[in-house]
Design a protein around this motif. Structure first.
Motif, short mmCIF file in Angstrom:
data_model
loop_
_atom_site.label_atom_id
_atom_site.label_comp_id
_atom_site.label_asym_id
_atom_site.label_seq_id
_atom_site.Cartn_x
_atom_site.Cartn_y
_atom_site.Cartn_z
N ASP A 109 0.83 -1.20 0.00
CA ASP A 109 0.00 0.00 0.00
C ASP A 109 0.87 1.26 0.00
OD1 ASP A 109 -2.31 -1.48 0.02
OD2 ASP A 109 -2.71 -1.21 2.16
N GLU A 112 2.78 1.76 -3.38
CA GLU A 112 1.94 2.34 -4.42
C GLU A 112 1.68 3.82 -4.17
OE1 GLU A 112 -0.53 -1.55 -5.99
OE2 GLU A 112 -1.39 -0.37 -4.35
N SER A 142 0.97 -11.65 -3.80
CA SER A 142 0.95 -10.26 -4.27
C SER A 142 1.58 -10.11 -5.65
CB SER A 142 1.71 -9.36 -3.27
OG SER A 142 3.11 -9.53 -3.41
N GLU A 144 0.64 -10.55 -8.87
CA GLU A 144 -0.08 -9.81 -9.92
C GLU A 144 -0.20 -8.33 -9.57
OE1 GLU A 144 -0.77 -10.79 -12.92
OE2 GLU A 144 0.24 -12.65 -12.35
N ARG A 145 -0.41 -8.06 -8.30
CA ARG A 145 -0.50 -6.66 -7.88
C ARG A 145 0.82 -5.94 -8.12
NH1 ARG A 145 -1.86 -4.43 -1.73
NH2 ARG A 145 -1.74 -2.20 -2.27
#
Length: 394
Positions: A109, A112, A142, A144-145
């Motif tokens: 988080d 990003e 995580s 793909e993120r």
């Protein structure tokens, strides 16, 4: 984006070209180094060096959170990092941002949010600031993120990071250290322990996860490596995976395997300046002396980059030109940046001007933009009407 200066000619400085410092003139025009007449500034008594390129720095965390419990807004903090980098001669830098199960300011988080903030402030930055993602290995859920974030924000550099061995050791034997780690991440010991256990449970899926990431990185054309390789066996596995940059090996055996495989080795400049690793790892000076270090990075302290080059030269470990290459030419080559890291016609006007006697960095140019100017050199620029007008027109 701040515009490059109008044409400007720097004369009588000792310019680092290849293995020598030689008096010559450099003209800056349209953000590049070139030839030809232009308003002149006399740089007698100054060294003109390629701009510093920092492949891994996490000192920016102190600008974002001067105290662990006091986080500041990201956009102005990144602007402060930019100015700080320029003042220390850094023209291109990668912020080493965690993508980790640890949480806090190394959580996805937060990563990003940092990437979004950097995108917002980038047009106003004076340096070429990028992000290196430090990808914790035990996070298959995580993948793909993270790949989506890499594509969206144009990430070009990733390193694999594995804190599990350390976490399990502290969980079993060092409860006070574990509590301190949890506090830094803004969590209770219980919540942090749950994160460790969840990451440990992912261990069976990690090999396939890393192979999938490596394939995706190759498809995206990223450069990727590994962080804190503890031994030669680990470095060999990472090389086979495709993670060919060896960042902060903690033992000489890992550096030796990297050298045998042709993988560049990165070490921390503070390690050189302090005379040893703060965490008990291998001495960077010893690796440099043995030809097992290809580049130095700021790690947690930007001023150590230039200081490390001078320290290696003063100790006779390397000639000055070779020491400066560790923080300019070689990092550029590792990242495939052929337009910087050396001072020749047609390259980006990324350069550092250093007062020869004091070794103070008094000016930094990045792509022809004046990113930093101070000291007696500022007076020289302002004393020449044509040069002063060029600065005023920036």
């Amino acid at each position: 984006m701040t515009r490059p200066l109008p044409p400007l000619r720097l004369t009588h400085g000792a310019v680092l070209t290849g293995p020598t410092l030689e008096e010559r003139a450099l003209t800056l025009a349209c953000g590049r180094l070139t030839e030809g007449p232009a308003p002149e500034v006399d740089l007698s008594g100054y060294l003109v060096l390629p701009g510093i390129i920092d492949l891994h720095g996490d000192g920016f965390e102190h600008q974002i959170a001067p105290r662990s419990s006091a986080q500041l807004p990201l956009a102005p903090a990144l602007s402060a990092v930019d100015r700080d980098a320029a003042a220390h001669g850094v023209t291109t830098l990668w912020l080493a941002q965690g993508w980790s199960w640890e949480g806090g300011r190394r959580d996805p988080d937060f990563a990003e949010a940092l990437l979004a903030a950097l995108s917002e402030v980038r047009p106003s930055l004076l340096t070429d600031m990028r992000v290196q993602l430090r990808c914790e290995t035990h996070m298959p859920e995580s993948a793909e993120r993270m790949l989506a974030a890499i594509r969206r924000w144009g990430i070009d550099y990733v390193v694999f990071n594995n804190h599990m061995q350390e976490a399990e050791l502290w969980l079993a034997e060092r409860p006070q250290a574990l509590a301190s780690w949890a506090e830094k991440r803004g969590q209770t010991v219980e919540a942090f322990t749950a994160r460790i256990l969840a990451a440990r449970d992912a261990a069976p899926r990690v090999p396939r996860h890393l192979c999938n990431l490596a394939r995706a990185f190759d498809d995206l054309g990223l450069r990727y490596g590994s962080h804190d390789d503890p031994d030669g066996e680990t470095r060999e596995r990472m090389h086979i995976l495709g993670a060919t940059i060896c960042e902060f090996p903690t033992h000489a055996s890992a550096a030796k395997v990297a050298r045998a495989n042709g993988d560049p080795v990165l070490m921390g400049a503070p390690n050189v300046v302090r005379g040893g690793s703060q965490s008990g790892g291998v001495s960077a000076r010893s690796l440099v002396a043995r030809g097992l270090c290809d580049a130095l990075v700021s790690d947690y302290h930007l001023p150590c980059l230039a200081a490390a080059a001078w320290a290696l030269a003063d100790a006779g470990t390397l000639p000055f030109h070779a020491a400066w290459e560790l923080i300019s030419t070689r990092p550029a080559a590792i990242m495939g940046l052929n337009d910087r890291g050396h001072l020749s016609d047609g390259t980006r006007a990324d350069l550092v001007i250093v007062e020869a006697e004091s070794r103070r960095i008094e000016a930094t140019f990045c792509a022809g933009r004046l990113a930093h100017l101070s000291g007696a050199l500022a007076a020289r620029f302002l004393a020449r009407p044509e040069a002063a007008r060029a600065l005023a027109a920036e």
